[in-house]
Structure formats: C-alpha cells, structure tokens
Design a protein around this motif. Structure first.
Motif, mmCIF file in Angstrom:
data_model
loop_
_atom_site.group_PDB
_atom_site.id
_atom_site.type_symbol
_atom_site.label_atom_id
_atom_site.label_comp_id
_atom_site.label_asym_id
_atom_site.label_seq_id
_atom_site.Cartn_x
_atom_site.Cartn_y
_atom_site.Cartn_z
ATOM 1 N N GLU A 112 0.857 -1.184 0.000
ATOM 2 C CA GLU A 112 0.000 0.000 0.000
ATOM 3 C C GLU A 112 0.895 1.236 0.000
ATOM 4 O O GLU A 112 1.704 1.434 0.914
ATOM 5 C CB GLU A 112 -0.889 0.007 1.242
ATOM 6 N N ILE A 163 1.549 4.775 0.777
ATOM 7 C CA ILE A 163 1.064 5.884 1.602
ATOM 8 C C ILE A 163 2.263 6.773 1.889
ATOM 9 O O ILE A 163 3.180 6.380 2.612
ATOM 10 C CB ILE A 163 0.417 5.399 2.915
ATOM 11 N N ASN A 179 -5.199 12.877 5.517
ATOM 12 C CA ASN A 179 -5.540 11.823 4.574
ATOM 13 C C ASN A 179 -4.675 10.588 4.811
ATOM 14 O O ASN A 179 -5.152 9.440 4.735
ATOM 15 C CB ASN A 179 -5.364 12.320 3.140
ATOM 16 N N ARG A 239 -6.103 6.799 5.700
ATOM 17 C CA ARG A 239 -5.761 5.624 4.899
ATOM 18 C C ARG A 239 -5.075 4.555 5.753
ATOM 19 O O ARG A 239 -5.309 3.353 5.566
ATOM 20 C CB ARG A 239 -4.861 6.034 3.735
#
Length: 368
Positions: free
Chosen positions: A169, A171, A355, A359
């Motif tokens: 992921e 990020i 944000n 997430r």
C-alpha cells in the motif's frame, strides 16, 4: 481498535524521519477513537519528553542499549514481548531493522502491519554484518507482515522485484501547512542572517552528505553573500559527526544542533534556499517541510528525492561538491541583492497528514 507501534525511537520531539512520521500520524489516528500505544526506546526519553501520553497516544518505555549496532534489534525484541502483553488488534512495525522480529510477532499471534521507510542497509554507517541483518529484516517484513505500507514507488518496486510482494500500500510521508513566523530572535542568538543563508537539515550521519555540502561551500563564489546553516545532530556521536562539527566550526558553518518547534520554524521561514545532498533517503520529510515553506531547493538526484513536483534544475549528481556549488550558484547568483528570498509554490496535496492517517486507519481495519 487497539494499535501498538514499535520500531521508532519514540515521540515526541525525538530526531529522525520515522520519529517525525509517527509524531504526526498517531495522534490523528488516536483522535479517530482508536487506542494507540507507541513503545519508545529508553535512551531517547529525557526530562523534556518523559510523558505517559502525548496528544491522546499512550507512551510506554522499553529498554534499548545505547549502541547503534544493537539498539534496534534488542529493543524491538523486548517491544514485541511487551506488545503481546498489551493484547493489540494490530502491531505496527516501522523500518527494515525492526522488521527482523515480524516472525516473532506473528508466532505470538499478533497481526502485523509493516512500514518500509527505505533500504536502510544502503546507509554508509553500517558494516557488512549489519547490512546483512538489515537485508534479512527487509525479507522478514516482506514475508511475514499481514500488510505492508511503502512510502514511495521506489520502495514498492524493491519489494516487488526482490520478494514478489506486489500487494503493498503506497502511503506517502506527509507535511503540515506551516504558520510562517516573523520573529528572528533565535537566528540573532545563533549569528544567522535572515534571508542570507542556505539551510540543510538532518542527522549528522555520512549518508546525509553534509561533508559534500560543506566542501562545496568552502570554494563557493557566493560564500561572502550567504551563510551555510545545518540543523541537526548525531544520535550516536562518532568520528564522522565529530569531524563534521570541527570542520564546520573552522570554516564558519553554523550548526544549530537538533531543533524543533519555533526555533525550527524561524530557520525554515528565513532561509534563501534548502539543500539536501543525501546519498540515501526513503521519502525525506525534511525536503517536504522545506517545500511547505516555499523554499527553493537543491537536492541530490537519488531516486527518493525525485518528486514529480520538482524540476530537473533542482537536482545535482549525488556525491559531487562541484555540482553542488554550480547548482547553488545558478539558483542564487542573481538573488544576492534582493531584499527577501524568492518563494516557490508547490502542490503538496498528496502529502496531507490527515488523509495519510485515514488511509492508515482503514488499512488496520481491513485486517481485523
């Protein structure tokens, strides 16, 4: 849900990119209603940060030897044992060294999220054995973590190519929108001329490349017009950091030591340009911070620094003092007489901490 965080030196106000990441991320996740505990390393706990909680995050201190070759692995082993006693829904491990203990966390029945902040084995400070251990940590993190977070596409590519871990992921690290400070009292106390200095920030370790920056500055044609300021210190004082400080003192380079808060805000708000000569980074928070203040930047051309929002003229070849000098001259030669430094506007929307926190929390919930 209950989250325990290991792998960081700790929060708050502890030097390091991972530490800044955790200091920004976990109070936000705690504010969403989650139970968050950060396990800290005892050598970094002092009278200024000896707290039980920080902005809703619980702080637990666990022993670590103050020796760079043993600190992370010994502390992480003890932190995993402590985490098991806290019975978390998720244990979040940061960095490749601490990921060496991901198999133990899984063996003890815990679900593991691992954030890879970059290939730490590329750092110059590590010997052959330490590099091998760090590479093993990267492999253990990739193999045994339930979910893997990467902070850049470069790191995602490494894990995909080396270990076949394709479900990472992405990020990013984040940055806050600063309140620009007009006060300059810290600058005046430190002998720094507002608007007339190049700023660099980071730990005083070889891979940050500060020796190249100082060498470039010593022979720089605009040296009389601009100072060089380096903000940061060494976690473990060694020959390199002592030599760097001695060279800086001899040649009039200002070393502020490790600073945060208003002092750092003053230093960022009044710089003419930000320089980052690093040989190794993950996704440099220091660079994002400089950009958030609208500073023009000159950075090494390593993959981690090649943000899409920068231009080709912002980069110089890593390890080249001559190229650093040429880049600084090109950027500042026509600005030495300006009353105030020119500011740039960057689109930093992809690096919003709120944000990033949402997430990350969603990722936790996906593995319950």
């Amino acid at each position: 849900m209950k989250i325990v965080v290991i792998g960081t030196r700790g929060i708050p106000e502890i030097q390091g990119g991972v530490e800044t990441h955790c200091q920004e991320l976990y109070p936000r996740i705690a504010a969403m209603g989650h139970d968050v505990t950060v396990i800290r390393r005892t050598p970094y706990v002092n009278d200024t940060n000896r707290l039980a909680t920080y902005r809703g995050v619980k702080l637990v201190d666990v022993y670590a030897p103050k020796k760079k070759s043993l600190e992370a692995v010994v502390h992480t082993f003890l932190a995993v044992i402590k985490a098991r006693a806290l019975n978390p829904d998720v244990v979040h491990v940061h960095a490749v060294g601490p990921a060496l203990l991901a198999p133990l966390a899984r063996l003890l029945g815990m679900k593991v999220v691992w954030t890879n902040h970059g290939p730490d084995y590329d750092r110059q400070k590590w010997g052959r054995l330490a590099k091998a251990v760090l590479k093993t940590g990267e492999r253990m993190g990739a193999r045994f973590s339930n979910r893997v977070i990467v902070i850049s596409t470069v790191i995602a590519g490494i894990l995909s190519e080396k270990y076949g871990r394709k479900d990472t992921e992405l990020i990013f690290n984040g940055v806050n929108s600063p309140v620009i400070l007009r006060s300059t009292d810290f600058l005046e106390q430190s002998g720094i001329r507002p608007g007339r200095y190049i700023l660099a920030m980071g730990r005083l370790v070889e891979e940050k490349g500060f020796h190249d920056l100082i060498e470039a500055y010593l022979h720089w044609p605009l040296r009389e017009a601009y100072q060089l300021v380096i903000a940061g210190d060494a976690d473990h004082e060694d020959d390199y950091s002592r030599r760097l400080k001695a060279t800086a003192k001899e040649h009039g380079v200002v070393m502020t030591g490790f600073i945060r808060g208003e002092k750092l805000g003053q230093v960022l708000a009044n710089a003419a340009l930000f320089a980052m000569p690093s040989y190794h980074e993950g996704l440099p928070i220091a660079l994002l911070e400089a950009m958030s203040y609208g500073l023009d930047v000159a950075v090494s051309d390593i993959p981690a620094n090649r943000l899409d929002i920068l231009a080709k003229e912002d980069f110089f070849p890593v390890g080249s003092p001559d190229a650093i000098s040429e880049t600084l001259t090109r950027k500042l030669k026509d600005k030495a007489d300006e009353a105030e430094p020119c500011r740039r506007a960057y689109d930093l929307s992809a690096y919003d901490w709120d944000n990033i926190a949402r997430r990350t929390a969603d990722l936790y919930l996906s593995i319950r």
